[in-house]
Design a protein around this motif. Structure first.
Motif, PDB file in Angstrom:
ATOM      1  N   ARG A   7       0.825  -1.202   0.000  1.00 28.16           N
ATOM      2  CA  ARG A   7       0.000   0.000   0.000  1.00 28.16           C
ATOM      3  C   ARG A   7       0.865   1.261   0.000  1.00 28.16           C
ATOM      4  O   ARG A   7       0.364   2.370   0.010  1.00 28.16           O
ATOM      5  N   ARG A  17      -5.024   9.699  -5.331  1.00 26.99           N
ATOM      6  CA  ARG A  17      -5.583   8.389  -5.663  1.00 26.99           C
ATOM      7  C   ARG A  17      -6.878   8.499  -6.474  1.00 26.99           C
ATOM      8  O   ARG A  17      -7.577   7.513  -6.650  1.00 26.99           O
ATOM      9  N   LYS A  18      -7.186   9.678  -6.953  1.00 33.09           N
ATOM     10  CA  LYS A  18      -8.418   9.836  -7.720  1.00 33.09           C
ATOM     11  C   LYS A  18      -8.275   9.318  -9.138  1.00 33.09           C
ATOM     12  O   LYS A  18      -9.231   8.822  -9.732  1.00 33.09           O
ATOM     13  N   PRO A 154      -9.988  -4.046  -2.247  1.00 35.66           N
ATOM     14  CA  PRO A 154      -9.381  -3.056  -1.342  1.00 35.66           C
ATOM     15  C   PRO A 154      -7.929  -2.734  -1.660  1.00 35.66           C
ATOM     16  O   PRO A 154      -7.392  -1.744  -1.151  1.00 35.66           O
ATOM     17  N   GLN A 156      -6.741  -2.045  -4.658  1.00 25.97           N
ATOM     18  CA  GLN A 156      -6.630  -1.252  -5.885  1.00 25.97           C
ATOM     19  C   GLN A 156      -6.039   0.127  -5.594  1.00 25.97           C
ATOM     20  O   GLN A 156      -6.164   0.660  -4.490  1.00 25.97           O
ATOM     21  N   LYS A 158      -6.870   3.176  -6.483  1.00 28.82           N
ATOM     22  CA  LYS A 158      -7.768   4.254  -6.074  1.00 28.82           C
ATOM     23  C   LYS A 158      -8.325   4.061  -4.668  1.00 28.82           C
ATOM     24  O   LYS A 158      -8.965   4.952  -4.118  1.00 28.82           O
ATOM     25  N   LYS A 159      -8.065   2.890  -4.081  1.00 30.50           N
ATOM     26  CA  LYS A 159      -8.450   2.639  -2.698  1.00 30.50           C
ATOM     27  C   LYS A 159      -7.236   2.629  -1.776  1.00 30.50           C
ATOM     28  O   LYS A 159      -7.316   2.171  -0.630  1.00 30.50           O
TER      29      LYS A 159
END
Length: 584
Positions: A7, A17-18, A154, A156, A158-159
């Motif tokens: 992470r 992270r958008k 979870p 990914q 963007k997460k």
């Protein structure tokens, strides 16, 4: 606890992270910034979990910024109602090294695995059409994805996770049996929450204009096959190709960065020609258990200044990469003397766990009523019947893949590709004819995936008459069924047989290589773990034994030998073949 994915942002930078990975005209962007994928494939299921961090640190030291890895359905769902995402196969373990991930969850992955990573119990359906929208296949995919995808979502980008892209299936354009299939896979992923970029790996689709180019798999070598030569690619040739790709501004993925080891019976079968010519099933093209994609991280690094490794670090051209991790120590051990012996025939007599199955006609492995009615996936199957005469025994194309043949437990010959008949000696009265059939691996790619049933898949004829009334033993080589009833080594050993000895390791065990000079063909187990096949035909003459598989002190070593044994197993710190068994 070691973790496989991450992470942590690359280089510790905090990124928005958008916006995930996007293809904008001639380049990729990640979080809105230009991004070139410098990828390397590492298969977590071929690496002991204790070494995940080490392998990933080596990748990062080479300038790799993205790890690509497959998810093998067959290992995570070995039976219809059994799911395994723990320990060696735990996808929740993620690295802390700041590497991005391109995940390849299949369902079909190829990866030189048995049946391309698809579970063999799918073949119990005689009408099964793998990699299509056939309901029996899509229903099974949906069940697996219901378990797998919630673990992926979870992680990914963007997460807050490391997964920047997900690949759909593998090279479907060259397979293409069903034009609705890829749409089904896409929907199966997105409907369960996958929102990152979706990729395919397909030569047939060609390049799209006004989009970034990426070589998704540049092979750094070839996998070896039993009975064949070892394949070697000169590092200079590889580096020249990669440098040209990078000069053109393309992204890249090295297949493999680290090949790892196909422990147990993981390896698939190579298919060179059509099923109609009977070349789908032959022992000489069963993949050896170590993946030998030569370049990048190899056994050659043990005694040298790591030329291949440094080549790659140079062509990646990133001066900010971390230092190369230290090489791990390898150690020779005292030879293991095999002091106990148990013939296959005695093993059948002594244990209740190999209860026989009666059938009037032959039954293939996948349809045997074993393993909670999921059939037999791997190993051997013994078929026995009664004969009252000698004569000509013909297998046709119904032995998959190889069979040792016995009369009253005396070896008389074998069936394999291009050896489809043999003479059975005459004798008096009723005698027992035994066929010990080995599953040498199912093909890992091609249009014959649906035809990969193993064992006896049809009639065997004696003097033109089909054999009937079989007693069938499933021998999938789970060592639990030979844990007891051992005998002292006999003066005149009877084969096939299991042999047991001890390996002593003191302190913190180091990696080593298992060598079996004077042995023929079989399987080795260490402390109940299946290391894989050995065969004197080569090219592989040693099995990689990772230190984490050993206990400090005494370790049990068991070998199943088909032909003859030296009763001594060597444990050395090198395999002396210039081959890449596993890397440190």
């Amino acid at each position: 606890m070691p973790q496989f994915f991450s992470r942590t942002p690359v280089g510790g930078r905090r990124l928005s992270r958008k916006l995930g990975l996007h293809a904008n005209n001639s380049q990729f962007t990640l979080a809105g910034e230009p991004f070139r994928i410098l990828g390397g494939s590492v298969h977590y299921f071929r690496v002991p979990s204790a070494y995940w961090r080490d392998r990933l640190m080596k990748a990062k030291a080479c300038g790799i910024n993205t790890i690509t890895t497959y998810v093998p359905w067959s290992l995570h769902q070995p039976e219809r109602d059994v799911f395994n995402f723990q320990t060696q196969l735990d996808l929740d373990l993620v690295a802390e090294l700041g590497l991005w991930v391109i995940l390849r969850p299949g369902p079909y992955i190829s990866a030189e695995l048995d049946l391309g990573g698809l579970p063999s119990w799918l073949l119990q359906d005689e009408n099964m059409r793998l990699r299509t929208t056939y309901p029996g296949f899509t229903d099974a995919v949906n069940v697996f994805f219901d378990k797998l995808i919630p673990k992926i979502v979870p992680l990914q980008f963007k997460k807050g996770g490391p997964i920047i892209a997900i690949q759909l299936d593998d090279s479907y354009g060259s397979y293409a049996k069903d034009n609705r299939y890829m749409a089904f896979i896409k929907e199966a992923l997105t409907s369960r929450g996958v929102s990152e970029m979706l990729l395919t790996s397909d030569l047939s689709n060609g390049l799209k204009p006004n989009s970034p180019a990426m070589v998704t798999d540049i092979w750094s070598g070839m996998a070896d096959a039993w009975g064949d030569l070892h394949h070697v690619l000169a590092p200079e040739d590889m580096v020249s190709t990669v440098r040209e790709i990078l000069r053109r501004g393309m992204s890249i993925n090295l297949y493999m960065f680290h090949g790892g080891t196909s422990f147990g019976f993981m390896s698939g079968l190579q298919q060179n020609t059509s099923y109609a010519h009977h070349d789908s099933y032959f022992v000489s093209c069963v993949y050896v258990i170590s993946l030998f994609y030569d370049l990048i991280t190899t056994q050659k690094q043990l005694k040298t200044s790591l030329p291949d490794y440094l080549f790659v670090s140079l062509f990646m051209g990133d001066e900010s990469v971390p230092d190369m991790p230290a090489l791990r120590y390898r150690e020779p051990y005292e030879p293991a003397i095999m002091y106990n012996h148990l013939s296959l025939w005695d093993a059948l007599s002594f244990t209740e766990e190999v209860s026989p199955f009666k059938s009037a006609t032959p039954v293939n492995m996948e349809n045997l009523p074993v393993n909670n009615k999921n059939g037999q996936s791997q190993g051997y199957t013994l078929y026995e019947t009664t004969i009252t005469s000698g004569g000509l025994l013909k297998s046709g194309d119904n032995v998959r893949d190889r069979a040792l043949v016995f009369v009253d437990r005396r070896y008389i010959g074998f069936f394999k590709r291009n050896t489809l008949e043999m003479a059975v000696p005459d004798g008096e009265g009723k005698r027992t004819l035994s066929l010990l059939v080995e599953n040498c691996g199912r093909v890992h790619r091609g249009k014959d995936l649906d035809k990969q049933r193993k064992g006896l898949v049809g009639d065997v004829l004696l003097n033109g008459t089909p054999l009937r009334d079989f007693t069938i033993y499933s021998l999938d080589m789970k060592p639990s069924f030979i844990d007891r009833f051992w005998k002292a080594r006999p003066e005149v050993p009877l084969y096939p047989a299991f042999l047991m000895g001890a390996l002593f390791a003191y302190g913190y065990p180091s990696d080593t290589f298992v060598k079996l000079p004077g042995w023929g063909r079989g399987v080795v187990f260490i402390n109940g773990l299946n290391l894989g096949r050995y065969w004197s035909s080569g090219p592989q003459q040693a099995l990689y034994l990772p230190g984490p598989f050993l206990n400090s002190g005494m370790n049990q070593i068991i070998a199943f030998e088909e032909q003859e044994a030296d009763y001594k197993i060597q444990l050395e710190d090198t395999h002396d073949l210039g081959m890449t068994a596993d890397i440190k």
